[in-house]
Design a protein around this motif. Structure first.
Motif, PDB file in Angstrom:
ATOM      1  N   TYR A  13       0.830  -1.206   0.000  1.00  0.00           N
ATOM      2  CA  TYR A  13       0.000   0.000   0.000  1.00  0.00           C
ATOM      3  C   TYR A  13       0.867   1.259   0.000  1.00  0.00           C
ATOM      4  O   TYR A  13       0.590   2.223  -0.725  1.00  0.00           O
ATOM      5  N   PHE A  77     -13.603  -0.156   0.528  1.00  0.00           N
ATOM      6  CA  PHE A  77     -12.610  -1.217   0.583  1.00  0.00           C
ATOM      7  C   PHE A  77     -11.674  -0.840   1.722  1.00  0.00           C
ATOM      8  O   PHE A  77     -11.218   0.298   1.806  1.00  0.00           O
ATOM      9  N   MET A  79      -8.601  -1.878   4.903  1.00  0.00           N
ATOM     10  CA  MET A  79      -7.463  -2.637   5.407  1.00  0.00           C
ATOM     11  C   MET A  79      -7.497  -2.546   6.929  1.00  0.00           C
ATOM     12  O   MET A  79      -8.013  -1.570   7.482  1.00  0.00           O
ATOM     13  N   CYS A  86      -4.619  -8.235   4.643  1.00  0.00           N
ATOM     14  CA  CYS A  86      -5.771  -8.584   3.817  1.00  0.00           C
ATOM     15  C   CYS A  86      -6.614  -7.353   3.473  1.00  0.00           C
ATOM     16  O   CYS A  86      -6.537  -6.326   4.142  1.00  0.00           O
ATOM     17  N   ILE A  87      -7.425  -7.512   2.438  1.00  0.00           N
ATOM     18  CA  ILE A  87      -8.338  -6.460   2.000  1.00  0.00           C
ATOM     19  C   ILE A  87      -9.760  -6.907   2.305  1.00  0.00           C
ATOM     20  O   ILE A  87     -10.121  -8.063   2.087  1.00  0.00           O
ATOM     21  N   TYR A  88     -10.562  -5.961   2.776  1.00  0.00           N
ATOM     22  CA  TYR A  88     -11.938  -6.247   3.190  1.00  0.00           C
ATOM     23  C   TYR A  88     -12.903  -5.327   2.445  1.00  0.00           C
ATOM     24  O   TYR A  88     -12.555  -4.201   2.105  1.00  0.00           O
ATOM     25  N   TYR A  89     -14.097  -5.826   2.235  1.00  0.00           N
ATOM     26  CA  TYR A  89     -15.177  -5.064   1.605  1.00  0.00           C
ATOM     27  C   TYR A  89     -16.148  -4.668   2.705  1.00  0.00           C
ATOM     28  O   TYR A  89     -16.521  -5.489   3.546  1.00  0.00           O
ATOM     29  N   LYS A 102     -13.829 -10.480   3.955  1.00  0.00           N
ATOM     30  CA  LYS A 102     -12.455 -10.531   3.449  1.00  0.00           C
ATOM     31  C   LYS A 102     -12.518 -10.910   1.973  1.00  0.00           C
ATOM     32  O   LYS A 102     -13.179 -11.879   1.606  1.00  0.00           O
ATOM     33  N   PHE A 107      -2.845  -6.331  -0.817  1.00  0.00           N
ATOM     34  CA  PHE A 107      -3.182  -5.187  -1.654  1.00  0.00           C
ATOM     35  C   PHE A 107      -2.903  -5.497  -3.124  1.00  0.00           C
ATOM     36  O   PHE A 107      -3.722  -5.200  -3.993  1.00  0.00           O
ATOM     37  N   PHE A 110      -5.550  -7.716  -4.538  1.00  0.00           N
ATOM     38  CA  PHE A 110      -6.736  -6.891  -4.775  1.00  0.00           C
ATOM     39  C   PHE A 110      -6.600  -6.129  -6.093  1.00  0.00           C
ATOM     40  O   PHE A 110      -7.497  -6.157  -6.936  1.00  0.00           O
TER      41      PHE A 110
END
Length: 136
Positions: A13, A77, A79, A86-89, A102, A107, A110
């Motif tokens: 990131y 979106f 973190m 991990c990336i989360y919605y 998740k 990143f 994603f």
């Protein structure tokens, strides 16, 4: 910004922020699940992250997560501020941990999974086939 929101940004990131510090995506969407997709409208500029945390108005989530991109229909979106990469919605129709899913292990994963709307999904009873249209 890390000190302001009490976070430690992961290296992937940080590299993105150093190069772009926010970006608008045209016609990019992300498959959240087999049934749900969301457009990735734009990446939040680093100086606006704290403001977007307050706009989320979800204290349970903003304690542990920060938004880095805006999706369609008021979605985000996220973190984690510390811990995994991990990336989360975040689905703004819900609150707390019911609102997050998740969606990617990192990143870069994603970023690699953002699709153009020129990729057409043909759904049948047993499978989904990706067809890319237009010039390569």
């Amino acid at each position: 910004m890390e000190a302001r929101i009490d976070a430690i940004f992961n290296n992937e990131y940080l590299q993105f922020i150093r190069q772009h510090n926010g970006a608008e995506i045209r016609n990019g969407y992300y498959d959240i699940s087999e049934q749900i997709s969301s457009y990735v409208r734009y990446f939040i500029e680093i100086e606006d992250i704290a403001n977007d945390i307050s706009l989320m108005a979800d204290d349970e989530i903003s304690q542990y997560f920060f938004p880095f991109a805006i999706g369609s229909g008021g979605t985000y979106f996220l973190m984690k501020k510390k811990g995994d990469a991990c990336i989360y919605y975040y689905d703004s129709d819900y609150m707390g941990h019911d609102a997050i899913s998740k969606i990617a292990q990192s990143f870069n994963t994603f970023m690699n999974n953002i699709k153009s709307d020129t990729e057409i999904r043909i759904e049948g009873t047993h499978k989904v086939v990706q067809v890319t249209t237009g010039k390569p």
